[in-house]
Design a protein around this motif. Structure first.
Motif, PDB file in Angstrom:
ATOM      1  N   PRO A 272       0.713  -1.223   0.027  1.00 46.62           N
ATOM      2  CA  PRO A 272       0.101  -0.137   0.029  1.00 46.62           C
ATOM      3  C   PRO A 272       1.073   1.238  -0.081  1.00 46.62           C
ATOM      4  CG  PRO A 272      -1.007  -1.405   1.612  1.00 46.62           C
ATOM      5  CD  PRO A 272       0.412  -2.130   1.149  1.00 46.62           C
ATOM      6  N   ALA A 273       1.900   1.368   0.793  1.00 42.83           N
ATOM      7  CA  ALA A 273       2.948   2.391   0.781  1.00 42.83           C
ATOM      8  C   ALA A 273       3.367   2.881  -0.674  1.00 42.83           C
ATOM      9  CB  ALA A 273       4.004   2.053   1.844  1.00 42.83           C
ATOM     10  N   LEU A 275       1.761   2.250  -3.174  1.00 41.98           N
ATOM     11  CA  LEU A 275       0.833   2.957  -4.233  1.00 41.98           C
ATOM     12  C   LEU A 275       0.703   4.195  -3.679  1.00 41.98           C
ATOM     13  CD1 LEU A 275      -1.838   0.005  -3.728  1.00 41.98           C
ATOM     14  CD2 LEU A 275      -0.746   0.895  -5.699  1.00 41.98           C
ATOM     15  N   ILE A 276       0.704   4.509  -2.313  1.00 39.51           N
ATOM     16  CA  ILE A 276       0.732   6.142  -1.978  1.00 39.51           C
ATOM     17  C   ILE A 276       1.581   7.015  -2.550  1.00 39.51           C
ATOM     18  CG2 ILE A 276       0.588   7.614   0.126  1.00 39.51           C
ATOM     19  CD1 ILE A 276      -0.327   5.121   1.744  1.00 39.51           C
ATOM     20  N   GLY A 279       1.054   7.772  -6.233  1.00 36.67           N
ATOM     21  CA  GLY A 279       0.283   9.057  -6.072  1.00 36.67           C
ATOM     22  C   GLY A 279       1.081  10.274  -5.982  1.00 36.67           C
ATOM     23  N   GLU A 280       1.928  10.569  -5.079  1.00 33.12           N
ATOM     24  CA  GLU A 280       2.724  11.436  -4.702  1.00 33.12           C
ATOM     25  C   GLU A 280       3.500  11.972  -6.372  1.00 33.12           C
ATOM     26  OE1 GLU A 280       6.331  11.634  -3.374  1.00 33.12           O
ATOM     27  OE2 GLU A 280       5.987  13.079  -1.854  1.00 33.12           O
ATOM     28  N   PHE A 300      -6.912   7.640 -12.376  1.00 26.36           N
ATOM     29  CA  PHE A 300      -6.471   6.737 -11.281  1.00 26.36           C
ATOM     30  C   PHE A 300      -7.292   5.401 -11.509  1.00 26.36           C
ATOM     31  CE2 PHE A 300      -6.263  10.856  -9.447  1.00 26.36           C
ATOM     32  CZ  PHE A 300      -4.922  11.113  -8.645  1.00 26.36           C
ATOM     33  N   ASP A 302      -6.642   0.788 -10.320  1.00 25.36           N
ATOM     34  CA  ASP A 302      -5.965   0.191  -9.257  1.00 25.36           C
ATOM     35  C   ASP A 302      -4.634  -0.359  -9.579  1.00 25.36           C
ATOM     36  OD1 ASP A 302      -8.288   0.569  -7.671  1.00 25.36           O
ATOM     37  OD2 ASP A 302      -9.334  -1.329  -8.129  1.00 25.36           O
TER      38      ASP A 302
ATOM     39  N   PRO B 272      -6.913   0.112  -4.389  1.00 29.05           N
ATOM     40  CA  PRO B 272      -5.388   0.637  -4.696  1.00 29.05           C
ATOM     41  C   PRO B 272      -5.783   1.933  -5.224  1.00 29.05           C
ATOM     42  CG  PRO B 272      -5.668  -1.520  -5.576  1.00 29.05           C
ATOM     43  CD  PRO B 272      -6.846  -0.999  -4.984  1.00 29.05           C
ATOM     44  N   LEU B 275      -5.651   4.632  -2.357  1.00 27.54           N
ATOM     45  CA  LEU B 275      -4.193   4.864  -2.050  1.00 27.54           C
ATOM     46  C   LEU B 275      -3.312   5.756  -2.888  1.00 27.54           C
ATOM     47  CD1 LEU B 275      -3.484   1.114  -0.990  1.00 27.54           C
ATOM     48  CD2 LEU B 275      -3.659   2.985   0.773  1.00 27.54           C
ATOM     49  N   ILE B 276      -3.536   5.600  -4.194  1.00 29.37           N
ATOM     50  CA  ILE B 276      -2.844   6.484  -5.023  1.00 29.37           C
ATOM     51  C   ILE B 276      -3.226   7.801  -4.941  1.00 29.37           C
ATOM     52  CG2 ILE B 276      -2.165   6.980  -7.437  1.00 29.37           C
ATOM     53  CD1 ILE B 276      -2.801   3.850  -7.894  1.00 29.37           C
ATOM     54  N   ARG B 277      -4.341   7.916  -4.882  1.00 29.81           N
ATOM     55  CA  ARG B 277      -5.131   9.142  -4.526  1.00 29.81           C
ATOM     56  C   ARG B 277      -4.498  10.021  -3.253  1.00 29.81           C
ATOM     57  NH1 ARG B 277      -9.872   7.690  -6.800  1.00 29.81           N
ATOM     58  NH2 ARG B 277     -10.492   8.290  -8.504  1.00 29.81           N
ATOM     59  N   LEU B 278      -4.342   9.172  -2.326  1.00 26.84           N
ATOM     60  CA  LEU B 278      -3.925   9.707  -1.073  1.00 26.84           C
ATOM     61  C   LEU B 278      -2.495  10.314  -1.232  1.00 26.84           C
ATOM     62  CD1 LEU B 278      -4.330  10.034   1.942  1.00 26.84           C
ATOM     63  CD2 LEU B 278      -3.021   7.771   2.391  1.00 26.84           C
ATOM     64  N   GLY B 279      -1.766   9.633  -2.075  1.00 29.43           N
ATOM     65  CA  GLY B 279      -0.203  10.080  -2.141  1.00 29.43           C
ATOM     66  C   GLY B 279      -0.194  11.501  -3.059  1.00 29.43           C
ATOM     67  N   GLU B 280      -1.280  11.581  -3.910  1.00 21.88           N
ATOM     68  CA  GLU B 280      -1.212  12.712  -4.398  1.00 21.88           C
ATOM     69  C   GLU B 280      -1.707  13.953  -3.750  1.00 21.88           C
ATOM     70  OE1 GLU B 280      -4.704  14.015  -6.446  1.00 21.88           O
ATOM     71  OE2 GLU B 280      -3.854  14.494  -8.392  1.00 21.88           O
ATOM     72  N   HIS B 283       1.086  15.285  -1.307  1.00 22.20           N
ATOM     73  CA  HIS B 283       2.010  16.071  -1.760  1.00 22.20           C
ATOM     74  C   HIS B 283       1.221  17.525  -1.925  1.00 22.20           C
ATOM     75  CE1 HIS B 283       5.843  16.971  -3.775  1.00 22.20           C
ATOM     76  NE2 HIS B 283       5.351  17.634  -4.574  1.00 22.20           N
ATOM     77  N   ILE B 298       7.683  13.917   5.066  1.00 27.79           N
ATOM     78  CA  ILE B 298       6.537  12.987   4.742  1.00 27.79           C
ATOM     79  C   ILE B 298       7.008  11.573   5.160  1.00 27.79           C
ATOM     80  CG2 ILE B 298       7.121  12.919   2.390  1.00 27.79           C
ATOM     81  CD1 ILE B 298       3.814  12.526   2.054  1.00 27.79           C
ATOM     82  N   PHE B 300       5.598   7.438   4.578  1.00 31.44           N
ATOM     83  CA  PHE B 300       4.484   6.698   4.104  1.00 31.44           C
ATOM     84  C   PHE B 300       4.705   5.433   4.937  1.00 31.44           C
ATOM     85  CE2 PHE B 300       6.224   9.173   0.809  1.00 31.44           C
ATOM     86  CZ  PHE B 300       5.438   9.682   0.190  1.00 31.44           C
ATOM     87  N   ASP B 301       3.239   4.847   5.172  1.00 31.48           N
ATOM     88  CA  ASP B 301       3.097   3.396   5.578  1.00 31.48           C
ATOM     89  C   ASP B 301       2.128   2.790   4.961  1.00 31.48           C
ATOM     90  OD1 ASP B 301       0.891   4.001   7.323  1.00 31.48           O
ATOM     91  OD2 ASP B 301       2.096   5.483   8.414  1.00 31.48           O
ATOM     92  N   ASP B 302       1.750   1.533   5.245  1.00 30.86           N
ATOM     93  CA  ASP B 302       0.682   1.097   4.640  1.00 30.86           C
ATOM     94  C   ASP B 302      -0.738   1.375   4.803  1.00 30.86           C
ATOM     95  OD1 ASP B 302       2.481  -0.543   3.107  1.00 30.86           O
ATOM     96  OD2 ASP B 302       2.339  -2.414   4.315  1.00 30.86           O
ATOM     97  N   ASP B 303      -0.928   2.135   5.878  1.00 31.02           N
ATOM     98  CA  ASP B 303      -2.121   2.797   6.414  1.00 31.02           C
ATOM     99  C   ASP B 303      -2.284   4.050   5.902  1.00 31.02           C
ATOM    100  OD1 ASP B 303      -2.969   0.402   7.481  1.00 31.02           O
ATOM    101  OD2 ASP B 303      -1.709   0.919   9.255  1.00 31.02           O
ATOM    102  N   GLY B 304      -1.411   4.797   5.375  1.00 31.55           N
ATOM    103  CA  GLY B 304      -1.655   6.529   5.289  1.00 31.55           C
ATOM    104  C   GLY B 304      -0.158   6.905   5.157  1.00 31.55           C
ATOM    105  N   VAL B 305      -0.281   8.189   5.303  1.00 32.73           N
ATOM    106  CA  VAL B 305       0.921   9.124   5.390  1.00 32.73           C
ATOM    107  C   VAL B 305       0.982  10.041   6.625  1.00 32.73           C
ATOM    108  CG1 VAL B 305       1.211   9.172   2.865  1.00 32.73           C
ATOM    109  CG2 VAL B 305       0.098  11.006   4.221  1.00 32.73           C
TER     110      VAL B 305
END
Lengths: 311, 311
Positions: A272-273, A275-276, A279-280, A300, A302, B272, B275-280, B283, B298, B300-305
């Motif tokens: 998951p990290a 994937l995050i 996005g960044e 976006f 999957d 997924p 998660l990508i959107r979260l990374g965007e 930033h 910043i 990153f981990d598997d649950d968020g940022v």
């Protein structure tokens, strides 16, 4: 104190190697101690041979001009359409680095004097040898931010202080005058321009009656250093820098975008990290495009993201 | 053509309601048809009662000054330390909107004339009633980009064209002169400053011998419109705008960051793509902080940022 501003006519065409002190004293035998002599930089450049040969027309001419401009440029400050404003190696911020095609035959461009303060000192010294104690200003025409129209300013000076400092003086109400350093050599250059023409027939003027003293440190004193200049870059250039900085936040090694119109980005790993992070990265890529003036859209899914350049 | 620049002394203190035409013709009975009269805006403001009462000192004074500044400001152009450069409602780009505390008692600030071109026209008309045909320029002291020191420029003008246009003329080599619109009223204002003082004892000067004709459309003609100004914002402000634009690319509704020093962001859903959107989004949040001058890091981990403000 009242001033006279006197044009010096009859100097004629100046060519490399000419003795300006001789030409000027011949044309203005009335030049007197205490005068401020304001000399258009063009004739100083010509006397110093600061000319570059270029083709008379065609795309070769423009290409040659661009090369000359690059040589005179320390950094580009702003560009819009055909206008390039640069900081020269002297530190002057001027359109086209002050390179001029007027008042010269079509196969030459005139550069600014290499060291206008030194040119001013040399001319002042040459005149001193003829028994004349005059201040010398070498002037040129510049544009400015915020205001239409051009004015003449000082590129070089000798014998006269660049600034007149009113700090420490008091007004009739007892308020101390602050922040009033007047750029008097620029004002003298502007005053002289009023009696000059643009067609080089009056390249020199004399300001009589202005009281100057002290050696002065030259017109270089008026060049604001870039770090303390609140307008060191054009607005569009600074905004683009902001976009680029946004993309590269934390120092980021950008992927090679090249000329791609569609970019597909996928995660570096399965977590998951990852994937995050993707996005960044996708947003950073879009900012690089934006800094180059390119709009894009992002979608976006999957497995990753698709970025499409839309203009 | 040679010019004389003549100071007008003995005008004394000007107060609201004073008749400037009378004061000036009394102090300079030698004023003659064809002269260019350059009047410091300060005495025009005083005659027009453009003064604001403020506390003589203390934090109340600074607070009042800030309020007055806000009232005179159309938009902020650049700020650094104690310096605020704004565009006034007239369109002038000036430090502190031209508000001045010098040459006035400590309980007042002097604003610029509300409409300097109108003030110039009124004074020219008043002088015409006394049988004098003179051009009028209302001047003030301004800083500029790229060059140290201040110069006087024209805020208002009547009877004289703001620009002298050399386009369409040819130099002796047959080159057409281009891009040479000289801001002559600014040069006249600068020339006049050379015989004025900063302590208001010589608030008026006369330029004699300059040939002017035509009504002119006022100094307003010298105000470059913001859209065509390559330096409409300070470099730092434009860069910050770039960072903000980077955050808001595509129009984005930012989360409320408030004063948080640590932000935890988690995905909107389980896919997924979420998660990508979260990374965007992460930033974008960091860019908003950067636009406000705040660095962040910043992780990153598997649950968020997690975003942490580091300065």
């Amino acid at each position: 104190m009242s001033l006279s501003i006197l044009p010096v006519t009859g100097i004629g065409d100046v060519t490399a190697g000419d003795d300006l002190a001789e030409l000027i004293t011949k044309a203005a035998p009335w030049l007197a101690d205490g005068d401020v002599l304001v000399v258009t930089s063009k004739i100083v450049s010509k006397a110093e041979g600061r000319l570059v040969e270029v083709p008379a027309d065609g795309p070769e001419r423009e290409e040659a001009r661009q090369q000359v401009l690059a040589g005179e440029t320390a950094r580009v400050v702003a560009r819009r359409g055909p206008t390039t404003i640069v900081q020269t190696h002297h530190g002057f911020v001027m359109a086209a680095a002050g390179i001029d095609a007027s008042n010269v035959d079509k196969t030459h461009l005139v550069l600014l004097p290499a060291d206008p303060d030194a040119s001013a000192r040399a001319l002042r010294d040459d005149l001193a040898e003829r028994g004349l104690d005059v201040a010398v200003i070498i002037s040129d025409t510049m544009g400015r931010a915020w205001r239409n129209g051009l004015t003449d300013v000082a590129l070089g000076a000798a014998g006269i202080g660049a600034l007149r400092d009113h700090r420490g003086e008091f007004d009739p109400y007892g308020n101390e005058l602050t922040l009033t350093q007047m750029a008097v050599i620029d004002e003298l250059a502007a005053a002289a321009e009023l009696v000059k023409g643009k067609s080089d027939k009056v390249p020199v003027a004399v300001v009589r009656g202005y009281s100057w003293a002290g050696a002065g440190s030259g017109a270089r004193e008026l060049v604001r250093d870039t770090a303390s200049d609140m307008f060191s870059l054009g607005t569009a250039e600074a905004r683009a820098q902001g976009l680029r900085d946004a993309a590269h936040l934390d120092s980021w090694s950008a992927p090679d975008i090249g000329e791609s119109r569609v970019l597909r980005l996928t995660p570096a790993g399965p977590s998951p990290a990852d994937l995050i992070r993707l996005g960044e990265e996708a947003h950073r890529v879009r900012l690089l495009l934006a800094a180059d003036g390119l709009s894009s859209k992002i979608s976006f899914d999957d497995d990753g993201v698709t970025i499409e350049v839309t203009e």
